[in-house]
Write a protein that holds these residues in place. Structure first.
Motif, PDB file in Angstrom:
ATOM      1  N   LYS A 169       1.465  26.721  47.243  1.00 25.64           N
ATOM      2  CA  LYS A 169       0.286  26.269  46.506  1.00 25.64           C
ATOM      3  C   LYS A 169       0.668  25.255  45.426  1.00 25.64           C
ATOM      4  CE  LYS A 169      -3.733  28.161  44.087  1.00 25.64           C
ATOM      5  NZ  LYS A 169      -4.372  29.390  43.563  1.00 25.64           N
ATOM      6  N   GLU A 170       1.730  25.550  44.673  1.00 20.81           N
ATOM      7  CA  GLU A 170       2.179  24.650  43.607  1.00 20.81           C
ATOM      8  C   GLU A 170       2.718  23.342  44.192  1.00 20.81           C
ATOM      9  OE1 GLU A 170       3.269  23.129  39.861  1.00 20.81           O
ATOM     10  OE2 GLU A 170       1.909  24.749  40.440  1.00 20.81           O
ATOM     11  N   VAL A 171       3.474  23.440  45.280  1.00 19.84           N
ATOM     12  CA  VAL A 171       4.067  22.244  45.896  1.00 19.84           C
ATOM     13  C   VAL A 171       2.968  21.340  46.466  1.00 19.84           C
ATOM     14  CG1 VAL A 171       5.547  21.439  47.772  1.00 19.84           C
ATOM     15  CG2 VAL A 171       6.264  23.364  46.359  1.00 19.84           C
ATOM     16  N   ASP A 172       1.962  21.938  47.103  1.00 21.77           N
ATOM     17  CA  ASP A 172       0.850  21.125  47.636  1.00 21.77           C
ATOM     18  C   ASP A 172       0.104  20.416  46.513  1.00 21.77           C
ATOM     19  OD1 ASP A 172       1.408  21.710  50.223  1.00 21.77           O
ATOM     20  OD2 ASP A 172      -0.073  23.323  50.418  1.00 21.77           O
ATOM     21  N   ARG A 173      -0.046  21.087  45.380  1.00 22.59           N
ATOM     22  CA  ARG A 173      -0.738  20.462  44.243  1.00 22.59           C
ATOM     23  C   ARG A 173       0.034  19.233  43.762  1.00 22.59           C
ATOM     24  NH1 ARG A 173      -1.294  20.794  38.617  1.00 22.59           N
ATOM     25  NH2 ARG A 173       0.605  22.021  38.418  1.00 22.59           N
ATOM     26  N   GLU A 174       1.377  19.358  43.637  1.00 15.66           N
ATOM     27  CA  GLU A 174       2.197  18.235  43.188  1.00 15.66           C
ATOM     28  C   GLU A 174       2.205  17.111  44.232  1.00 15.66           C
ATOM     29  OE1 GLU A 174       3.619  17.767  40.284  1.00 15.66           O
ATOM     30  OE2 GLU A 174       2.867  19.678  39.527  1.00 15.66           O
ATOM     31  N   ALA A 182       0.362  11.637  45.944  1.00 17.56           N
ATOM     32  CA  ALA A 182      -0.373  10.777  46.878  1.00 17.56           C
ATOM     33  C   ALA A 182      -1.415   9.927  46.164  1.00 17.56           C
ATOM     34  CB  ALA A 182      -1.045  11.647  47.951  1.00 17.56           C
ATOM     35  N   ARG A 183      -1.952  10.429  45.043  1.00 16.79           N
ATOM     36  CA  ARG A 183      -2.992   9.684  44.320  1.00 16.79           C
ATOM     37  C   ARG A 183      -2.415   8.685  43.322  1.00 16.79           C
ATOM     38  NH1 ARG A 183      -5.048  14.959  44.229  1.00 16.79           N
ATOM     39  NH2 ARG A 183      -4.418  15.235  42.056  1.00 16.79           N
ATOM     40  N   MET A 184      -1.121   8.716  43.074  1.00 16.85           N
ATOM     41  CA  MET A 184      -0.515   7.864  42.034  1.00 16.85           C
ATOM     42  C   MET A 184       0.055   6.584  42.622  1.00 16.85           C
ATOM     43  SD  MET A 184       1.580  10.454  39.613  1.00 16.85           S
ATOM     44  CE  MET A 184       0.757  11.694  38.622  1.00 16.85           C
ATOM     45  N   HIS A 185       0.207   5.607  41.735  1.00 17.84           N
ATOM     46  CA  HIS A 185       0.912   4.386  42.111  1.00 17.84           C
ATOM     47  C   HIS A 185       2.400   4.719  42.247  1.00 17.84           C
ATOM     48  CE1 HIS A 185       2.708   0.411  41.926  1.00 17.84           C
ATOM     49  NE2 HIS A 185       1.523  -0.083  42.236  1.00 17.84           N
ATOM     50  N   PRO A 186       3.042   4.293  43.318  1.00 22.96           N
ATOM     51  CA  PRO A 186       4.443   4.673  43.544  1.00 22.96           C
ATOM     52  C   PRO A 186       5.397   4.257  42.435  1.00 22.96           C
ATOM     53  CG  PRO A 186       3.503   3.662  45.502  1.00 22.96           C
ATOM     54  CD  PRO A 186       2.511   3.464  44.415  1.00 22.96           C
ATOM     55  N   ASP A 187       5.042   3.187  41.691  1.00 21.77           N
ATOM     56  CA  ASP A 187       5.957   2.692  40.663  1.00 21.77           C
ATOM     57  C   ASP A 187       5.751   3.331  39.304  1.00 21.77           C
ATOM     58  OD1 ASP A 187       7.088   1.031  42.495  1.00 21.77           O
ATOM     59  OD2 ASP A 187       5.847  -0.700  41.992  1.00 21.77           O
ATOM     60  N   SER A 188       4.804   4.234  39.181  1.00 20.20           N
ATOM     61  CA  SER A 188       4.550   4.837  37.869  1.00 20.20           C
ATOM     62  C   SER A 188       5.652   5.833  37.516  1.00 20.20           C
ATOM     63  CB  SER A 188       3.199   5.554  37.861  1.00 20.20           C
ATOM     64  OG  SER A 188       3.231   6.691  38.697  1.00 20.20           O
ATOM     65  N   ALA A 189       5.841   6.034  36.206  1.00 21.74           N
ATOM     66  CA  ALA A 189       6.881   6.953  35.725  1.00 21.74           C
ATOM     67  C   ALA A 189       6.601   8.384  36.170  1.00 21.74           C
ATOM     68  CB  ALA A 189       6.977   6.877  34.201  1.00 21.74           C
ATOM     69  N   GLU A 190       5.328   8.774  36.125  1.00 23.61           N
ATOM     70  CA  GLU A 190       4.962  10.137  36.519  1.00 23.61           C
ATOM     71  C   GLU A 190       5.263  10.376  38.002  1.00 23.61           C
ATOM     72  OE1 GLU A 190       3.397  13.983  35.774  1.00 23.61           O
ATOM     73  OE2 GLU A 190       4.055  12.369  34.462  1.00 23.61           O
ATOM     74  N   ALA A 191       5.055   9.357  38.830  1.00 28.28           N
ATOM     75  CA  ALA A 191       5.345   9.496  40.266  1.00 28.28           C
ATOM     76  C   ALA A 191       6.829   9.741  40.490  1.00 28.28           C
ATOM     77  CB  ALA A 191       4.882   8.241  41.013  1.00 28.28           C
ATOM     78  N   ALA A 192       7.677   9.071  39.713  1.00 26.07           N
ATOM     79  CA  ALA A 192       9.128   9.281  39.845  1.00 26.07           C
ATOM     80  C   ALA A 192       9.509  10.715  39.512  1.00 26.07           C
ATOM     81  CB  ALA A 192       9.876   8.303  38.940  1.00 26.07           C
ATOM     82  N   VAL A 193       8.880  11.289  38.472  1.00 29.03           N
ATOM     83  CA  VAL A 193       9.157  12.679  38.078  1.00 29.03           C
ATOM     84  C   VAL A 193       8.747  13.638  39.195  1.00 29.03           C
ATOM     85  CG1 VAL A 193       8.514  14.519  36.457  1.00 29.03           C
ATOM     86  CG2 VAL A 193       8.965  12.204  35.617  1.00 29.03           C
ATOM     87  N   ILE A 194       7.547  13.445  39.763  1.00 28.15           N
ATOM     88  CA  ILE A 194       7.059  14.328  40.826  1.00 28.15           C
ATOM     89  C   ILE A 194       7.925  14.180  42.074  1.00 28.15           C
ATOM     90  CG2 ILE A 194       5.099  14.834  42.332  1.00 28.15           C
ATOM     91  CD1 ILE A 194       3.267  13.899  40.072  1.00 28.15           C
ATOM     92  N   ARG A 195       8.338  12.927  42.366  1.00 27.70           N
ATOM     93  CA  ARG A 195       9.172  12.681  43.544  1.00 27.70           C
ATOM     94  C   ARG A 195      10.507  13.436  43.434  1.00 27.70           C
ATOM     95  NH1 ARG A 195       9.406   7.479  42.999  1.00 27.70           N
ATOM     96  NH2 ARG A 195       7.350   7.089  43.877  1.00 27.70           N
ATOM     97  N   THR A 196      11.106  13.401  42.229  1.00 25.74           N
ATOM     98  CA  THR A 196      12.370  14.124  42.011  1.00 25.74           C
ATOM     99  C   THR A 196      12.167  15.634  42.158  1.00 25.74           C
ATOM    100  OG1 THR A 196      13.046  12.401  40.465  1.00 25.74           O
ATOM    101  CG2 THR A 196      14.274  14.451  40.400  1.00 25.74           C
ATOM    102  N   TYR A 197      11.058  16.126  41.635  1.00 26.22           N
ATOM    103  CA  TYR A 197      10.755  17.560  41.725  1.00 26.22           C
ATOM    104  C   TYR A 197      10.622  17.998  43.188  1.00 26.22           C
ATOM    105  CZ  TYR A 197       7.954  21.825  41.502  1.00 26.22           C
ATOM    106  OH  TYR A 197       7.478  23.093  41.674  1.00 26.22           O
ATOM    107  N   LEU A 198       9.855  17.236  43.957  1.00 20.85           N
ATOM    108  CA  LEU A 198       9.663  17.593  45.363  1.00 20.85           C
ATOM    109  C   LEU A 198      10.956  17.447  46.155  1.00 20.85           C
ATOM    110  CD1 LEU A 198       6.187  15.914  45.991  1.00 20.85           C
ATOM    111  CD2 LEU A 198       6.670  18.352  45.752  1.00 20.85           C
TER     112      LEU A 198
END
Length: 808
Positions: free
Chosen positions: A264-269, A274-290
């Motif tokens: 459930k948590e992984v699907d949320r992240e 998927a909704r973020m711009h790939p170059d945003s800082a937040e996307a990099a954090v989520i990408r590393t987490y996943l």
């Protein structure tokens, strides 16, 4: 209309409904669906209340505002997925007196709020002002649809005007709720007017900013458009890459078969990514987490090899000696195999197979604690992970950092599991006793959950934020000083002690393991250099002093490098290194073991001591000299050793008459007790017998036997208490040439740790009190001492009788 005594509550998120409105409402949450069903079964009246926090999925009374809107349900339709669509007509404000829970939904006891008209002139003035401001906003043409705007402008009721504008304008939820809660129409209009003014000011500010931007664009129009085109092109390219990346992550997550709460948590992240711009800082954090999530061994494990004979063979191949440790490891495998067989027969649950103790290997450096953990992993067929905890002072090293921090990472436990790629590795926690504490937390306390079999099934790393099952991991800790480990952490582990190697064990280890390894590391073949057994033994006794074999391996490597140089420079095909060659290659001996005294001496007793690098003998010297009854202690003695000396002196005073010691001697003499090697600190109670023997010898002038070594703690009444390190002490005495040893009676079982071949030519005396010890230590024994005392006493008595006659 008649309002029921208790009204079902339908919570809504991010919206406020006002009286007189007819609104469609979609309800999908169970708490809302049940409330609607209850209303339909009753008066078809519901209370629509806004949530304070729209993220709350199952709101309770504290999550809702205290003022809502009463509404009639006009129509209702249920969808196949269980959700409900209904049309409601709001008819009154209502204040909630009390919320109550009932069968999975909330009900409320309500009190309707009646409009308070206020001053008529003031209301009319405010009504006009609100109409003007609203018209000014409508001129911007992008806030409301024309039909809605026209309907609102035609309203003549001031109360309705305020409510409808508040509902349709993009005000904050808190502002809308305040307007709902206002009974006074004038106050309501005034509040709406303030919000409309703020909106007009915001529009004016936006217009000003747009004008500034337009001027900036006009100045740099060509350059600006080129850059914007490049941005759009890059965005399109990255967008495609981002979609591919999200799809790839989704497929890998599907393959992991994650637990439901983790999924459930992984699907949320993943949805956020998927909704973020790939170059945003937040996307990099989520990408590393996943990336961490998909690379952890959630369901990957190795099959255990429970063949005990094979495990025994591997342990013997890798290590010489360490019999107690090997036995404990084989016991662990035997228990695990029996559990596995019972689980196959269905007698116990499958998860019971993985339960077992947390082992803690304790011993001096270099005795094989870390390397035997590798052998255990090889014997079990498991992956091996080592994490050094030496110097760790931050709790986040164990539990990880929260993702809100820059550069956050999981803790060392999760990192180790990713490195292993298996859910059930052998996990070595090296140097557990070297952890520290700081203002950043106590890592030892964080380890409590990791090493508790009852808790580590749900271990939650701060970075992951979801539980990971550690119950299948075989944790092994190592430490040099167990007293430095906090008691709660120590309680979770089973201590297995590694003792220091004796010379014979070091010789076997050197022949079997160290010499072949160093030959290979120094480019030599087996036949090129031969070190004799006598040379290895002298290397052990005179060039190293350690509990383990690390320095011994360095010295062997040094010998082989010098031999390699001779082979190249002198053209030799084979070099033989004997005992005589050691001084030529390595210089004079660095350590010389203490030797047995040459002859019995008055006031000198042979004691035994223990260090983590082995045992040896020491001489306790006592000298009596004219003085004022002082006790002088030298030789860097610790507090416990000083107390042993005072106890020995008290024992001697108490038995002075029996030993033939004149009490005046204590008052008119200073007693100096010295233990040679004054630069080395000495501590411990086990020198009690040696100090007592030397003290009684000096006071009675009866020599102490030079061929006897002794150890044991004493009490004021002369009892002899057990001590530790018997194995090392006895072997140290044997190395010094002593073959007769006095030990406490309670230490008799410790002789089992000494190889039988080393006990054959030695004599052990076990004593329970100082009388027995003195009888063995003093030349002639205690009987001879007491006989001398009686003869001296009779001689003093005769002198007293003859003295008056002589005076007459």
């Amino acid at each position: 209309m008649q309002i029921p005594e208790r009204v079902p509550v339908v919570p809504v998120r991010g919206s406020v409904i006002f009286p007189t409105m007819v609104m469609p409402i979609d309800a999908g949450r169970p708490v809302s669906v049940r409330a609607i069903d209850a209303a339909l079964n009753g008066e078809r009246v519901v209370l629509i209340v806004s949530q304070r926090d729209k993220e709350v999925e199952s709101p309770e009374a504290d999550d809702l505002y205290s003022v809502g809107t009463l509404a009639n349900i006009l129509r209702m339709r249920k969808n196949p997925d269980g959700s409900v669509q209904m049309l409601v007509q709001a008819f009154a404000r209502a204040r909630v007196r009390r919320y109550e829970g009932a069968e999975g939904y909330l009900t409320a006891e309500v009190e309707p709020i009646q409009d308070v008209p206020g001053d008529e002139v003031e209301v009319r003035a405010l009504f006009r002002e609100v109409q003007e401001r609203f018209a000014a906003i409508l001129k911007e043409g992008k806030y409301l649809s024309p039909d809605v705007a026209q309907y609102i402008q035609k309203l003549e009721d001031p109360s309705q005007l305020a409510d409808y504008i508040a509902f349709h304008m993009d005000f904050k939820l808190e502002d809308k709720q305040k307007i709902l809660e206002m009974a006074n129409v004038a106050e309501r209009l005034r509040r709406v007017l303030v919000l409309l003014d703020a909106e007009l000011e915001l529009i004016e500010t936006q217009r000003r900013i747009q004008q500034q931007v337009k001027e900036e664009i006009d100045r740099n129009q060509r350059e600006y458009f080129l850059r914007e085109q490049m941005k759009v092109i890059q965005k399109e390219l990255h967008g495609e890459e981002g979609e591919e990346e999200v799809e790839e992550l989704r497929q890998r997550i599907e393959e992991l078969n994650l637990p439901e709460n983790v999924r459930k948590e992984v699907d949320r992240e993943l949805g956020r990514l998927a909704r973020m711009h790939p170059d945003s800082a937040e996307a990099a954090v989520i990408r590393t987490y996943l990336d961490w999530i998909v690379n952890l061994p959630w369901n990957t494990r190795t099959e255990d090899n429970l063949d005990i004979e094979r495990a025994k063979q591997i342990l013997d191949e890798d290590h010489y000696g360490l019999e107690k440790v090997k036995d404990r490891v084989l016991e662990y495998l035997a228990v695990r195999k029996l559990r596995y067989e019972r689980a196959k027969r269905g007698e116990i649950p499958a998860e019971e197979v993985n339960k077992g103790p947390i082992l803690l290997f304790v011993g001096p450096p270099g005795v094989g604690k870390t390397s035997i953990a590798k052998s255990i992993a090889r014997a079990l067929g498991r992956k091996y992970v080592r994490v050094s905890l030496g110097g760790v002072r931050d709790e986040s090293d164990i539990r990880g950092h929260r993702r809100t921090y820059i550069g956050a990472m999981p803790g060392r436990i999760i990192q180790g599991l990713r490195q292993a790629g298996s859910k059930n590795p052998v996990f070595l926690l090296d140097e557990v006793d070297k952890m520290g504490q700081s203002f950043q937390g106590d890592p030892a306390a964080a380890l409590l959950e990791v090493l508790d079999p009852a808790q580590n099934k749900e271990f939650t790393d701060h970075y992951l934020g979801v539980p990971f099952d550690l119950s299948e991991v075989l944790f092994i800790g190592t430490a040099n000083f167990p007293q430095l480990i906090p008691a709660p952490l120590m309680d979770r582990m089973e201590l297995i002690e590694f003792t220091s190697y004796i010379e014979q064990e070091k010789l076997e280890i050197a022949r079997r393991f160290l010499l072949p390894r160093q030959l290979e590391e120094n480019g030599l073949s087996k036949g090129q250099v031969h070190i004799t057994e006598a040379a290895l033994m002298r290397l052990i006794t005179h060039y190293t002093r350690e509990a383990g074999v690390r320095n011994l391996e360095r010295e062997i490597g040094s010998l082989l490098r010098k031999a390699a140089r001779r082979i190249l420079e002198e053209g030799k095909k084979r070099v033989r290194i004997t005992e005589r060659d050691l001084e030529k290659y390595l210089g004079p001996p660095r350590y010389t073991p203490e030797a047995e005294a040459r002859e019995p001496q008055v006031g000198v007793a042979t004691g035994m001591y223990y260090t983590p690098v082995g045992g040896d003998i020491m001489f306790v010297e006592v000298s009596i000299m004219p003085g004022k009854g002082q006790l002088i202690l030298t030789g860097q003695l610790g507090d416990v050793m000083k107390e042993s000396a005072r106890a020995a002196l008290t024992y001697a005073k108490k038995n002075a008459e029996r030993f033939g010691i004149e009490l005046e001697k204590f008052e008119k003499s200073d007693i100096h007790i010295h233990v040679p090697a004054g630069a080395i600190p000495k501590e411990g109670p086990s020198a009690g017998i040696a100090i007592s023997s030397a003290l009684v010898s000096a006071l009675t002038e009866v020599p102490v036997r030079h061929d006897v070594a002794m150890t044991g703690e004493i009490t004021l009444t002369g009892r002899v208490l057990p001590i530790g390190g018997v194995r090392e002490k006895v072997l140290g005495a044997r190395r010094a040439g002593i073959r007769e040893v006095i030990l406490p009676k309670q230490n008799e079982p410790d002789l089992r740790d000494i190889p039988r071949n080393l006990q054959r030519d030695m004599t052990f005396h076990f004593v329970e009190n100082l009388d027995q010890a003195l009888d063995l230590a003093l030349v002639g024994g205690l009987a001879e001492l007491e006989a001398r005392a009686k003869r001296a006493k009779r001689a003093r008595a005769r002198r007293k009788k003859t003295q008056p006659a002589a005076q007459a």
